[in-house]
Design a protein around this motif. Structure first.
Motif, mmCIF file in Angstrom:
data_model
loop_
_atom_site.group_PDB
_atom_site.id
_atom_site.type_symbol
_atom_site.label_atom_id
_atom_site.label_comp_id
_atom_site.label_asym_id
_atom_site.label_seq_id
_atom_site.Cartn_x
_atom_site.Cartn_y
_atom_site.Cartn_z
ATOM 1 N N HIS A 70 12.869 66.181 -37.448
ATOM 2 C CA HIS A 70 12.131 67.524 -37.282
ATOM 3 C C HIS A 70 12.600 67.989 -39.200
ATOM 4 C CE1 HIS A 70 11.297 71.693 -37.156
ATOM 5 N NE2 HIS A 70 9.427 71.095 -36.028
ATOM 6 N N PRO A 71 11.197 68.392 -40.417
ATOM 7 C CA PRO A 71 11.030 68.982 -41.396
ATOM 8 C C PRO A 71 11.684 70.322 -41.493
ATOM 9 C CG PRO A 71 9.204 69.475 -39.927
ATOM 10 C CD PRO A 71 9.579 68.854 -39.493
ATOM 11 N N GLN A 72 12.157 70.748 -40.429
ATOM 12 C CA GLN A 72 13.544 72.160 -41.052
ATOM 13 C C GLN A 72 14.643 71.069 -40.909
ATOM 14 O OE1 GLN A 72 12.367 74.664 -42.013
ATOM 15 N NE2 GLN A 72 10.017 74.060 -41.922
ATOM 16 N N THR A 73 14.598 70.271 -40.816
ATOM 17 C CA THR A 73 16.321 69.608 -40.507
ATOM 18 C C THR A 73 17.312 69.664 -42.003
ATOM 19 O OG1 THR A 73 15.386 67.739 -39.477
ATOM 20 C CG2 THR A 73 17.746 68.051 -40.383
ATOM 21 N N GLN A 74 18.099 70.891 -41.001
ATOM 22 C CA GLN A 74 19.424 71.259 -42.397
ATOM 23 C C GLN A 74 20.447 70.244 -42.985
ATOM 24 O OE1 GLN A 74 21.636 74.608 -41.357
ATOM 25 N NE2 GLN A 74 19.764 75.442 -40.925
ATOM 26 N N ASP A 75 21.093 70.409 -44.180
ATOM 27 C CA ASP A 75 22.005 69.435 -44.737
ATOM 28 C C ASP A 75 22.534 69.250 -43.915
ATOM 29 O OD1 ASP A 75 19.513 69.696 -47.290
ATOM 30 O OD2 ASP A 75 21.436 70.881 -48.423
ATOM 31 N N GLU A 76 23.393 69.734 -43.873
ATOM 32 C CA GLU A 76 24.501 69.260 -42.490
ATOM 33 C C GLU A 76 24.303 67.685 -41.883
ATOM 34 O OE1 GLU A 76 23.366 71.887 -42.510
ATOM 35 O OE2 GLU A 76 25.553 73.351 -43.049
ATOM 36 N N SER A 77 22.647 68.195 -41.263
ATOM 37 C CA SER A 77 22.042 66.472 -40.288
ATOM 38 C C SER A 77 21.982 65.695 -41.551
ATOM 39 C CB SER A 77 20.800 67.292 -39.230
ATOM 40 O OG SER A 77 21.273 68.251 -38.761
ATOM 41 N N LEU A 78 21.297 65.685 -42.382
ATOM 42 C CA LEU A 78 20.795 65.023 -42.675
ATOM 43 C C LEU A 78 21.968 64.006 -44.104
ATOM 44 C CD1 LEU A 78 18.060 66.529 -45.633
ATOM 45 C CD2 LEU A 78 17.610 65.068 -43.443
ATOM 46 N N TYR A 79 23.108 65.203 -44.622
ATOM 47 C CA TYR A 79 24.026 64.049 -45.429
ATOM 48 C C TYR A 79 25.249 63.766 -44.328
ATOM 49 C CZ TYR A 79 20.454 65.257 -49.053
ATOM 50 O OH TYR A 79 19.442 65.152 -49.267
ATOM 51 N N GLY A 80 25.495 64.987 -43.798
ATOM 52 C CA GLY A 80 26.484 64.267 -42.356
ATOM 53 C C GLY A 80 27.469 65.963 -43.320
ATOM 54 N N ALA A 81 28.847 66.614 -42.619
ATOM 55 C CA ALA A 81 29.347 67.678 -42.822
ATOM 56 C C ALA A 81 30.882 68.133 -42.176
ATOM 57 C CB ALA A 81 28.148 68.498 -41.889
ATOM 58 N N VAL A 82 31.450 68.823 -42.305
ATOM 59 C CA VAL A 82 33.314 69.275 -41.955
ATOM 60 C C VAL A 82 33.280 68.590 -39.807
ATOM 61 C CG1 VAL A 82 34.919 69.951 -41.570
ATOM 62 C CG2 VAL A 82 34.114 69.573 -43.504
ATOM 63 N N ASP A 83 33.545 67.695 -38.810
ATOM 64 C CA ASP A 83 33.973 68.066 -37.527
ATOM 65 C C ASP A 83 34.673 68.751 -37.543
ATOM 66 O OD1 ASP A 83 34.954 68.040 -35.000
ATOM 67 O OD2 ASP A 83 33.623 64.974 -35.371
ATOM 68 N N VAL A 84 34.994 70.248 -36.999
ATOM 69 C CA VAL A 84 35.345 70.920 -37.275
ATOM 70 C C VAL A 84 36.423 70.837 -35.944
ATOM 71 C CG1 VAL A 84 36.118 73.440 -36.452
ATOM 72 C CG2 VAL A 84 33.740 73.033 -37.947
ATOM 73 N N ALA A 85 36.394 70.720 -34.471
ATOM 74 C CA ALA A 85 37.029 70.396 -34.233
ATOM 75 C C ALA A 85 38.054 69.006 -34.373
ATOM 76 C CB ALA A 85 36.425 69.971 -32.919
ATOM 77 N N ALA A 86 37.728 68.053 -34.602
ATOM 78 C CA ALA A 86 38.001 66.764 -35.295
ATOM 79 C C ALA A 86 39.313 67.103 -36.453
ATOM 80 C CB ALA A 86 37.719 65.627 -35.542
ATOM 81 N N THR A 87 38.716 67.890 -37.233
ATOM 82 C CA THR A 87 39.326 68.774 -38.423
ATOM 83 C C THR A 87 40.231 69.557 -37.658
ATOM 84 O OG1 THR A 87 37.792 67.781 -40.357
ATOM 85 C CG2 THR A 87 39.670 69.575 -40.361
ATOM 86 N N LEU A 88 40.482 70.207 -37.617
ATOM 87 C CA LEU A 88 41.670 71.076 -36.371
ATOM 88 C C LEU A 88 42.433 70.174 -36.396
ATOM 89 C CD1 LEU A 88 39.598 74.346 -35.814
ATOM 90 C CD2 LEU A 88 40.763 74.466 -37.908
ATOM 91 N N LYS A 89 42.020 69.507 -35.009
ATOM 92 C CA LYS A 89 42.831 68.551 -34.766
ATOM 93 C C LYS A 89 44.553 67.711 -35.462
ATOM 94 C CE LYS A 89 43.125 65.204 -30.397
ATOM 95 N NZ LYS A 89 42.318 64.422 -29.604
ATOM 96 N N LEU A 90 42.923 66.660 -36.042
ATOM 97 C CA LEU A 90 44.224 66.081 -36.389
ATOM 98 C C LEU A 90 44.843 66.761 -37.650
ATOM 99 C CD1 LEU A 90 41.494 63.161 -36.479
ATOM 100 C CD2 LEU A 90 43.476 63.066 -35.075
#
Length: 574
Positions: A70-90
């Motif tokens: 979709h043309p309104q897709t944000q940068d987190e979906s385009l380039y990747g972002a921090v996985d909050v759940a996995a980061t806090l767990k590991l």
């Protein structure tokens, strides 16, 4: 009769005067070399013909990764972002993989006319770096709605399904097996260096100023040759490539007509049989240059038809959305760092992503903290919306003198024309009439056609000209609309000769002083304007007012409602 799986209708296998067959030809050529061509721009509204084309394109591209974006897709979906759940767990930073990461892929972007410039720039950079491909669906219905030029320029094939019947057939074109064979044959297709020069010459003849276009046209000719089972493009392949790549980018019609192009060259006297002349003869191109042949073989009227379908209007181009501080509706823009305040909305996910990488370090600093997540003020991310501000056309009309009713009649017609599609465009209009000693707001900002006709049905006219009061009312209304998040344009219909000052006195000198002061204030506030000179002959007073306001001056001695409404729309698009 078929040739390599393509229905035999012309030398290229397709009837180039038929928009559906052009679309099918572009689809098959794209399937042969999607990444080399960069992709395809399809201008069409939602309907059976478009859905049939997309379905058949997917069949021929089934071996390629296909991603809908979709043309309104944000940068987190385009380039990747921090996985909050996995980061806090590991206890270490873990990132998700973005859509644009990894191997080259084929993107399908619907509603491309709604794409922001930042989104288009990101996809364009990805195309340049990764070598992917994009199919853009341009669904714009107005002349100011189209896909971003920065992205469309990188897509070789431009087609339109305007006027295609709803019962379009899906059996036309090459089969998937033929496409696979053409893909294997494509690297073996070679072109003569002269073809690049010919395509560049053709691009210049059509007014195309992009260097990508002739290069992409050569690639399309190679794909067409591979599809036809040839290892070198012939005249039909060049014609097909010119039709699908260069013709839709047309900026001006060629100087020569097809008849002139087809005239044979004058006979030349035979040259002496020398070694130098024999070498020149060996280096000469064929009898007719491909550029001339391609232009001559295009169906009559095709260039003008494609130009109208693919670039609807000299000033076509989607207006950038104007961020409005009061815009409570519209799509979300990427979150920004901020602070919690009245009226702000915290983006929880973005806030957690900003805080997650620092949790291990913060735990060491504050081992006594018993909260699951330590968030600091600098982690706060606030969400915001963006949308094109509602546009308001404010008509300040001179209702004084003997010709007042004629001017008001033209104004009424222009207002009604602008309101005809105001609901869809979210545009509003207002009317101020000035006569006698002061100006009156006859029509507050509205999109209602019923209210407009009721208010404008009976308008008074005659008397002195309180031009300064009319300009003052227009200025106040424009400022008030800006505070409500709107984008105003002030249209002043006058001859520029006011004779009533702001205080109501009949003092021409004071009236001119007040008028120039107001015009200066309008220019300082950067309010777009249009001064329509309604005199029988253009007068210096109106042009001086336009210059002081920083507005466009438009002398309309033969004014009509259609011209006036078109002038306002052009002002909005400039």
């Amino acid at each position: 009769m078929t040739r390599s799986g393509i229905v035999e209708r012309s030398d290229s296998g397709f009837d180039l005067s038929d928009p559906w067959q052009r679309a099918c030809a572009a689809r098959d050529i794209l399937a042969v070399a999607p990444y080399q061509l960069g992709g395809l721009l399809l201008r069409a509204r939602y309907g059976p013909a478009r859905e049939t084309w997309i379905a058949t394109a997917k069949k021929r591209l089934q071996a390629e990764p296909f991603v809908r974006l979709h043309p309104q897709t944000q940068d987190e979906s385009l380039y990747g972002a921090v996985d909050v759940a996995a980061t806090l767990k590991l206890g270490r930073e873990v990132r998700t993989q973005g859509i644009l990461a990894g191997e080259a892929k084929l993107l399908l972007i619907p509603s491309a006319e709604a794409a922001e410039a930042t989104f288009a720039a990101r996809i364009a950079c990805w195309l340049d770096a990764q070598g992917g491909a994009v199919i853009m669906l341009d669904e714009g219905a107005d002349t100011d709605e189209k896909a971003p030029d920065s992205l469309a320029e990188r897509l070789a094939l431009h087609i339109s399904l305007e006027g295609v019947p709803q019962t379009a057939c899906d059996t036309l074109g090459a089969s998937f097996g033929t496409i696979q064979e053409a893909r294997e044959r494509f690297p073996e297709v070679r072109v003569a260096p002269a073809l690049f020069e010919d395509m560049a010459t053709m691009a210049v003849a059509l007014g195309i100023d992009s260097l990508r276009a002739p290069s992409l046209a050569v690639t399309a000719a190679r794909a067409a040759a591979a599809l036809a089972g040839r290892t070198e493009p012939d005249e039909a392949d060049v014609t097909l490539a010119a039709t699908l790549v260069l013709a839709p980018r047309l900026r001006r019609l060629p100087d020569q007509s097809a008849e002139e192009t087809q005239k044979p060259p004058p006979p030349e006297e035979p040259a002496p049989d020398t070694e130098e002349n024999n070498q020149r003869s060996a280096d000469k191109p064929p009898d007719e240059m491909p550029v001339e042949t391609a232009l001559a073989r295009l169906p009559p009227g095709l260039l003008a038809e494609l130009a109208a379908a693919m670039a609807p209007g000299a000033k076509a181009g989607r207006k950038a959305r104007t961020p409005s501080k009061n815009a409570a509706k519209g799509p979300f823009a990427p979150s920004r760092p901020g602070r919690i305040a009245s009226g702000t909305r915290v983006d929880l996910i973005s806030t957690l992503r900003r805080a997650a990488p620092w949790q291990t370090l913060r735990r060491r600093e504050r081992p006594e903290a018993n909260t699951p997540i330590l968030i600091r003020p600098e982690d706060i991310a606030v969400s915001r919306r963006r949308g094109r501000a509602e546009r308001l056309a404010i008509f300040a009309v001179d209702a004084s003198g003997s010709t007042a009713m004629g001017r008001l009649a033209e104004c009424k017609g222009a207002v009604e024309l602008l309101l005809a599609d105001a609901y869809r465009r979210r545009d509003q209009v207002a009317v101020i009439a000035f006569r006698g000693r002061a100006a009156d707001v006859l029509l507050p900002p509205t999109r209602s056609m019923v209210q407009t006709k009721r208010r404008l049905s009976r308008l008074p006219g005659g008397g002195p000209t309180p031009l300064a009061s009319g300009l003052d009312q227009g200025f106040r209304l424009a400022e008030a609309s800006r505070r409500r998040g709107m984008s105003p344009t002030l249209v002043v219909m006058t001859d520029g000769r006011g004779n009533i000052a702001l205080d109501g006195s009949a003092d021409r000198a004071a009236a001119k002083t007040d008028l120039m002061d107001l015009a200066t204030a309008i220019r300082r506030r950067d309010i777009p304007g249009l001064v329509v000179d309604i005199s029988r002959l253009p007068r210096p007073a109106a042009s001086e007012l336009a210059e002081r306001m920083g507005a466009t001056y438009l002398p309309l001695p033969a004014m009509n409602a259609k011209n006036l409404s078109n002038a306002v729309r052009q002002q909005w698009s400039s």
